[in-house]
Scaffold this motif. Structure first.
Motif, PDB file in Angstrom:
ATOM      1  N   LYS A 113       0.846  -1.190   0.000  1.00 28.30           N
ATOM      2  CA  LYS A 113       0.000   0.000   0.000  1.00 28.30           C
ATOM      3  C   LYS A 113       0.884   1.243   0.000  1.00 28.30           C
ATOM      4  O   LYS A 113       1.716   1.423   0.886  1.00 28.30           O
ATOM      5  CB  LYS A 113      -0.918   0.004   1.231  1.00 28.30           C
ATOM      6  CG  LYS A 113      -1.800   1.241   1.330  1.00 28.30           C
ATOM      7  CD  LYS A 113      -2.626   1.236   2.613  1.00 28.30           C
ATOM      8  CE  LYS A 113      -3.475   2.494   2.727  1.00 28.30           C
ATOM      9  NZ  LYS A 113      -4.239   2.530   4.003  1.00 28.30           N
ATOM     10  N   ARG A 114       0.686   2.076  -0.980  1.00 31.17           N
ATOM     11  CA  ARG A 114       1.458   3.313  -1.109  1.00 31.17           C
ATOM     12  C   ARG A 114       0.745   4.431  -0.355  1.00 31.17           C
ATOM     13  O   ARG A 114      -0.453   4.652  -0.557  1.00 31.17           O
ATOM     14  CB  ARG A 114       1.596   3.665  -2.579  1.00 31.17           C
ATOM     15  CG  ARG A 114       2.247   4.997  -2.889  1.00 31.17           C
ATOM     16  CD  ARG A 114       2.077   5.295  -4.370  1.00 31.17           C
ATOM     17  NE  ARG A 114       2.599   6.626  -4.718  1.00 31.17           N
ATOM     18  CZ  ARG A 114       2.337   7.245  -5.867  1.00 31.17           C
ATOM     19  NH1 ARG A 114       1.571   6.652  -6.777  1.00 31.17           N
ATOM     20  NH2 ARG A 114       2.833   8.447  -6.106  1.00 31.17           N
ATOM     21  N   ILE A 115       1.466   5.124   0.527  1.00 35.90           N
ATOM     22  CA  ILE A 115       0.859   6.231   1.266  1.00 35.90           C
ATOM     23  C   ILE A 115       1.772   7.446   1.241  1.00 35.90           C
ATOM     24  O   ILE A 115       2.972   7.345   0.956  1.00 35.90           O
ATOM     25  CB  ILE A 115       0.572   5.855   2.740  1.00 35.90           C
ATOM     26  CG1 ILE A 115       1.881   5.705   3.534  1.00 35.90           C
ATOM     27  CG2 ILE A 115      -0.265   4.598   2.847  1.00 35.90           C
ATOM     28  CD1 ILE A 115       1.684   5.715   5.035  1.00 35.90           C
ATOM     29  N   GLN A 116       1.182   8.589   1.536  1.00 40.48           N
ATOM     30  CA  GLN A 116       1.932   9.823   1.742  1.00 40.48           C
ATOM     31  C   GLN A 116       1.823  10.180   3.222  1.00 40.48           C
ATOM     32  O   GLN A 116       0.751  10.583   3.685  1.00 40.48           O
ATOM     33  CB  GLN A 116       1.363  10.947   0.876  1.00 40.48           C
ATOM     34  CG  GLN A 116       1.579  10.734  -0.616  1.00 40.48           C
ATOM     35  CD  GLN A 116       0.988  11.868  -1.436  1.00 40.48           C
ATOM     36  OE1 GLN A 116      -0.235  11.983  -1.585  1.00 40.48           O
ATOM     37  NE2 GLN A 116       1.864  12.713  -1.955  1.00 40.48           N
ATOM     38  N   PRO A 117       2.907  10.029   3.983  1.00 45.31           N
ATOM     39  CA  PRO A 117       2.855  10.305   5.419  1.00 45.31           C
ATOM     40  C   PRO A 117       2.391  11.718   5.767  1.00 45.31           C
ATOM     41  O   PRO A 117       1.827  11.915   6.843  1.00 45.31           O
ATOM     42  CB  PRO A 117       4.310  10.072   5.867  1.00 45.31           C
ATOM     43  CG  PRO A 117       4.839   9.073   4.883  1.00 45.31           C
ATOM     44  CD  PRO A 117       4.206   9.445   3.576  1.00 45.31           C
ATOM     45  N   SER A 118       2.594  12.676   4.881  1.00 46.72           N
ATOM     46  CA  SER A 118       2.128  14.033   5.184  1.00 46.72           C
ATOM     47  C   SER A 118       0.612  14.104   5.229  1.00 46.72           C
ATOM     48  O   SER A 118       0.046  14.932   5.955  1.00 46.72           O
ATOM     49  CB  SER A 118       2.662  15.020   4.140  1.00 46.72           C
ATOM     50  OG  SER A 118       2.166  14.706   2.847  1.00 46.72           O
ATOM     51  N   LEU A 119      -0.063  13.247   4.464  1.00 43.06           N
ATOM     52  CA  LEU A 119      -1.526  13.226   4.461  1.00 43.06           C
ATOM     53  C   LEU A 119      -2.081  12.329   5.554  1.00 43.06           C
ATOM     54  O   LEU A 119      -3.170  12.577   6.077  1.00 43.06           O
ATOM     55  CB  LEU A 119      -2.046  12.754   3.097  1.00 43.06           C
ATOM     56  CG  LEU A 119      -1.705  13.636   1.891  1.00 43.06           C
ATOM     57  CD1 LEU A 119      -2.261  13.026   0.616  1.00 43.06           C
ATOM     58  CD2 LEU A 119      -2.260  15.051   2.077  1.00 43.06           C
ATOM     59  N   HIS A 120      -1.355  11.276   5.893  1.00 43.37           N
ATOM     60  CA  HIS A 120      -1.797  10.327   6.922  1.00 43.37           C
ATOM     61  C   HIS A 120      -0.656  10.130   7.920  1.00 43.37           C
ATOM     62  O   HIS A 120      -0.015   9.072   7.941  1.00 43.37           O
ATOM     63  CB  HIS A 120      -2.203   9.004   6.277  1.00 43.37           C
ATOM     64  CG  HIS A 120      -3.281   9.149   5.251  1.00 43.37           C
ATOM     65  ND1 HIS A 120      -4.579   9.438   5.574  1.00 43.37           N
ATOM     66  CD2 HIS A 120      -3.241   9.061   3.890  1.00 43.37           C
ATOM     67  CE1 HIS A 120      -5.309   9.510   4.464  1.00 43.37           C
ATOM     68  NE2 HIS A 120      -4.518   9.293   3.436  1.00 43.37           N
ATOM     69  N   PRO A 121      -0.393  11.139   8.743  1.00 45.71           N
ATOM     70  CA  PRO A 121       0.804  11.124   9.591  1.00 45.71           C
ATOM     71  C   PRO A 121       0.782  10.088  10.711  1.00 45.71           C
ATOM     72  O   PRO A 121       1.829   9.802  11.292  1.00 45.71           O
ATOM     73  CB  PRO A 121       0.840  12.550  10.166  1.00 45.71           C
ATOM     74  CG  PRO A 121      -0.581  13.018  10.123  1.00 45.71           C
ATOM     75  CD  PRO A 121      -1.170  12.389   8.897  1.00 45.71           C
ATOM     76  N   HIS A 122      -0.405   9.522  11.030  1.00 42.46           N
ATOM     77  CA  HIS A 122      -0.487   8.605  12.163  1.00 42.46           C
ATOM     78  C   HIS A 122      -0.569   7.139  11.751  1.00 42.46           C
ATOM     79  O   HIS A 122      -0.523   6.258  12.612  1.00 42.46           O
ATOM     80  CB  HIS A 122      -1.711   8.946  13.028  1.00 42.46           C
ATOM     81  CG  HIS A 122      -1.743  10.368  13.480  1.00 42.46           C
ATOM     82  ND1 HIS A 122      -0.926  10.853  14.469  1.00 42.46           N
ATOM     83  CD2 HIS A 122      -2.492  11.429  13.050  1.00 42.46           C
ATOM     84  CE1 HIS A 122      -1.170  12.143  14.656  1.00 42.46           C
ATOM     85  NE2 HIS A 122      -2.112  12.511  13.801  1.00 42.46           N
ATOM     86  N   GLU A 123      -0.706   6.853  10.459  1.00 43.81           N
ATOM     87  CA  GLU A 123      -0.975   5.480  10.018  1.00 43.81           C
ATOM     88  C   GLU A 123       0.163   4.528  10.364  1.00 43.81           C
ATOM     89  O   GLU A 123      -0.072   3.419  10.869  1.00 43.81           O
ATOM     90  CB  GLU A 123      -1.251   5.448   8.516  1.00 43.81           C
ATOM     91  CG  GLU A 123      -1.673   4.084   8.013  1.00 43.81           C
ATOM     92  CD  GLU A 123      -2.296   4.121   6.634  1.00 43.81           C
ATOM     93  OE1 GLU A 123      -2.833   3.074   6.206  1.00 43.81           O
ATOM     94  OE2 GLU A 123      -2.253   5.177   5.975  1.00 43.81           O
ATOM     95  N   ILE A 124       1.384   4.922  10.109  1.00 40.48           N
ATOM     96  CA  ILE A 124       2.515   4.031  10.383  1.00 40.48           C
ATOM     97  C   ILE A 124       2.684   3.833  11.880  1.00 40.48           C
ATOM     98  O   ILE A 124       2.853   2.699  12.358  1.00 40.48           O
ATOM     99  CB  ILE A 124       3.804   4.598   9.751  1.00 40.48           C
ATOM    100  CG1 ILE A 124       3.688   4.596   8.227  1.00 40.48           C
ATOM    101  CG2 ILE A 124       5.019   3.785  10.211  1.00 40.48           C
ATOM    102  CD1 ILE A 124       4.876   5.227   7.520  1.00 40.48           C
TER     103      ILE A 124
END
Length: 396
Positions: A113-124
């Motif tokens: 799954k490709r994510i952008q941490p700036s948009l979803h900062p808490h997912e990881i």
């Protein structure tokens, strides 16, 4: 006789050609409706090119993408009379930010799954927390395990999360009331577990509840066509849940939040997940406690995917009705929901738990035959002393 045989063969060939033509027209219509932009039918979408451009690096770090993402990919149907949509290398995952892969060191099938941490900062951070010890080993933890986190080189705001391959929780359909009870109990326990860890999911709709079908499929199923075998040699046949006891898991912590233990009733601005009719978000943008909203989300998921689909679930209706009340203050907490449901299902008879889960749209004419087959198989389960609620160890 020879004439009729030739004539019949010709009719069958014409009928098959007409069916193929209709399939082609339907696929082309869907491509136009969905606005699919590819260089040629079955080719890479614009969003898939990113995966192709990173396939060599992913292989270097241990993940092999399907052949369609190889830099030198040549479609298998080119230069043949094969229809592209029937060829495996034209298949892809429904969401462009997700792709299937094989973990090279052990051959396991995984999802990237490709994510952008700036948009979803808490997912990881939340994914790692829920998969950490000792939480990872707890039976009540029904959160998908994050297997790996890959930082994309030279792209500071791109990361890839690695998860096990799962499938929708209701595919294949439930076959017994006991299997539905098992699913309901697992997701209730799972959401209570998250809340006990001070994590609010904030989007626990039906699409974010998946199943790990442990032992259900003798032959692995294809990630892009779950109804087909991975080797494409037919349909993916499965064993009943009663025999295999699958695990149901919450996924997608992109908008989830984790709070301090001292924050008993945190407040968050409304954020729209998969369901757009959250009652407390309709009339005000004031910050709300996300935990009662989680209860509403899960209640609506059960209402839509269980109560509206299967007969014989009246025993769940009062609890689900309380979970989806408009006033968040009147909804039960998950600490209330779990023991209340346990008392409810423990009051059900063995006959009820073993009975067949009948879909509301099932043809009445088929019901006697399906009932007969169901009870013959149930006798085998009873002989083997398999529990009616698959994940419960006690014999029912």
């Amino acid at each position: 006789m020879v004439f009729f045989s030739i004539f019949d063969s010709k009719l069958r060939a014409e009928k098959k050609a007409e069916e193929d033509r209709k399939v082609r027209l339907e696929f082309e219509r869907l491509r136009q409706v969905l606005g699919v932009n590819t260089a040629f039918p079955g080719g890479l979408h614009d969003e898939e090119i990113w995966w192709r451009d990173h396939s060599v690096w992913l292989k270097e770090v241990g993940y092999q993408l399907p052949s369609r993402y190889a830099p030198d990919w040549v479609p298998s149907w080119q230069g043949t009379d094969k229809y592209w949509a029937l060829c495996e290398d034209s298949w892809h995952m429904p969401a462009s930010q997700v792709v299937s892969a094989t973990r090279i060191f052990d051959g396991a099938h995984v999802i990237l799954k490709r994510i952008q941490p700036s948009l979803h900062p808490h997912e990881i951070e939340i994914g790692r927390f829920l998969a950490s010890e000792p939480l990872r080993q707890q039976r009540e933890n029904h959160c998908v395990e994050m297997l790996d986190v890959l930082q994309v080189p030279n792209e500071a705001d791109e990361a890839i999360l690695v998860f096990p391959l799962l499938r929708p929780f209701d595919d294949p359909p439930f076959e017994t009331i006991g299997e539905i009870v098992d699913f309901t109990l697992q997701v209730f326990e799972g959401l209570r577990f998250m809340h006990e860890q001070h994590v609010a999911h904030r989007d626990c709709m039906n699409l974010n509840i998946m199943m790990n079908p442990i032992g259900m499929y003798p032959h692995p199923y294809h990630p892009c066509r779950p109804s087909r075998r991975l080797d494409t040699k037919g349909w993916a046949r499965h064993r009943p849940r009663t025999e295999c006891s699958p695990r149901y898991l919450f996924i997608d912590f992109g908008i989830s939040r984790r709070y301090q233990a001292s924050e008993r009733a945190p407040l968050e601005p409304p954020i729209w997940g998969g369901y757009k009719n959250v009652p407390e978000f309709q009339l005000s943008n004031e910050p709300r406690n996300p935990f009662p909203t989680d209860v509403w989300y899960l209640g609506l998921a059960l209402q839509q995917r269980l109560l509206n689909v299967y007969r014989g679930l009246d025993f769940i209706v009062p609890l689900v009705s309380d979970m989806v009340q408009d006033d968040p203050a009147k909804r039960p907490t998950m600490d209330d929901v779990v023991p209340r449901f346990v008392l409810t299902y423990q009051a059900l008879s063995l006959w009820k738990l073993r009975s067949r889960a009948v879909m509301r749209d099932e043809w009445v004419i088929l019901r006697p035959f399906r009932d007969l087959f169901h009870w013959l198989r149930s006798l085998r389960f009873l002989w083997r002393r398999l529990p009616a609620v698959p994940s419960r160890t006690m014999y029912l």
